[in-house]
Design a protein around this motif. Structure first.
Motif, PDB file in Angstrom:
ATOM      1  N   GLY A   1       4.733   6.285  -1.494  1.00  0.00           N
ATOM      2  CA  GLY A   1       5.602   6.439  -0.334  1.00  0.00           C
ATOM      3  C   GLY A   1       7.076   6.355  -0.657  1.00  0.00           C
ATOM      4  O   GLY A   1       7.878   7.120  -0.119  1.00  0.00           O
ATOM      5  N   ALA A   2       7.430   5.450  -1.538  1.00  0.00           N
ATOM      6  CA  ALA A   2       8.843   5.289  -1.895  1.00  0.00           C
ATOM      7  C   ALA A   2       9.370   6.533  -2.600  1.00  0.00           C
ATOM      8  O   ALA A   2      10.486   6.985  -2.325  1.00  0.00           O
ATOM      9  CB  ALA A   2       9.045   4.052  -2.763  1.00  0.00           C
TER      10      ALA A   2
ATOM     11  N   ARG B   1       0.841  -1.214   0.000  1.00  0.00           N
ATOM     12  CA  ARG B   1       0.000   0.000   0.000  1.00  0.00           C
ATOM     13  C   ARG B   1       0.868   1.253   0.000  1.00  0.00           C
ATOM     14  O   ARG B   1       0.591   2.213  -0.732  1.00  0.00           O
ATOM     15  CB  ARG B   1      -0.922  -0.016   1.214  1.00  0.00           C
ATOM     16  N   TRP B   2       1.909   1.261   0.834  1.00  0.00           N
ATOM     17  CA  TRP B   2       2.822   2.395   0.904  1.00  0.00           C
ATOM     18  C   TRP B   2       3.453   2.666  -0.465  1.00  0.00           C
ATOM     19  O   TRP B   2       3.507   3.811  -0.914  1.00  0.00           O
ATOM     20  CB  TRP B   2       3.895   2.101   1.961  1.00  0.00           C
TER      21      TRP B   2
ATOM     22  N   SER C   1       8.389   9.697  -2.354  1.00  0.00           N
ATOM     23  CA  SER C   1       8.609  10.815  -1.427  1.00  0.00           C
ATOM     24  C   SER C   1       9.782  10.516  -0.490  1.00  0.00           C
ATOM     25  O   SER C   1      10.545  11.420  -0.136  1.00  0.00           O
ATOM     26  CB  SER C   1       7.337  11.125  -0.639  1.00  0.00           C
ATOM     27  N   HIS C   2       9.945   9.264  -0.113  1.00  0.00           N
ATOM     28  CA  HIS C   2      11.062   8.901   0.758  1.00  0.00           C
ATOM     29  C   HIS C   2      12.398   9.088   0.035  1.00  0.00           C
ATOM     30  O   HIS C   2      13.372   9.587   0.629  1.00  0.00           O
ATOM     31  CB  HIS C   2      10.908   7.460   1.242  1.00  0.00           C
TER      32      HIS C   2
ATOM     33  N   GLU D   1       0.859   4.077  -2.936  1.00  0.00           N
ATOM     34  CA  GLU D   1       0.488   5.467  -2.641  1.00  0.00           C
ATOM     35  C   GLU D   1       1.649   6.447  -2.838  1.00  0.00           C
ATOM     36  O   GLU D   1       1.531   7.623  -2.503  1.00  0.00           O
ATOM     37  CB  GLU D   1      -0.049   5.561  -1.208  1.00  0.00           C
TER      38      GLU D   1
END
Length: 134
Positions: free
Chosen positions: A21-22, A15-16, A24-25, A19
């Motif tokens: 997440g990777a 899910r991360w 932005s990280h 969405e």
């Protein structure tokens, strides 16, 4: 799928990733590494003016530093550097023929800018001691 990780954790990571997440990280990491690289480059210029040449990489986690004084042997310098509390990889480790004896590789990725400055000051002390002992 990973047969060792718990299924709920796999779902959370999936899910991360879905969405963004990777993405932005990675941007957070790029900013942090850029700041660290700049801190190391500026610290080297300040503490070793006219004594070294250093790379300015577009990526990666390391600076390649070459001492203008070819009599500095970074393998011999290593023990003094360790006594001062700083470590690096001596240049000959990157040459099957043992070349680059006056060069070393420094990692900027694993330390915050204030720790980088502390490490470079320790390297400065090590180089000064090395020269005085020769």
């Amino acid at each position: 799928m990973d047969s060792c990780a718990p299924v709920p954790n796999q779902h959370l990571i999936a899910r991360w990733l879905a969405e963004g997440g990777a993405d932005s990280h990675v941007e957070v990491l790029r900013k942090a590494y850029r700041e660290r690289k700049i801190a190391m480059s500026e610290g080297l210029e300040r503490l070793f003016p006219g004594e070294i040449r250093a790379t300015d990489p577009d990526g990666g986690f390391f600076l390649w530093v070459t001492f203008e004084d070819e009599s500095i042997n970074t393998e011999d310098l290593m023990n003094t550097a360790l006594e001062e509390g700083v470590a690096y990889i001596p240049g000959p480790a990157f040459s099957p023929a043992g070349n680059f004896s006056n060069a070393l590789r420094l990692c900027f990725a694993s330390a915050a800018p204030d720790r980088i400055d502390d490490g470079l000051q320790r390297l400065r002390r090590a180089v000064d001691r090395y020269r005085a002992e020769r």
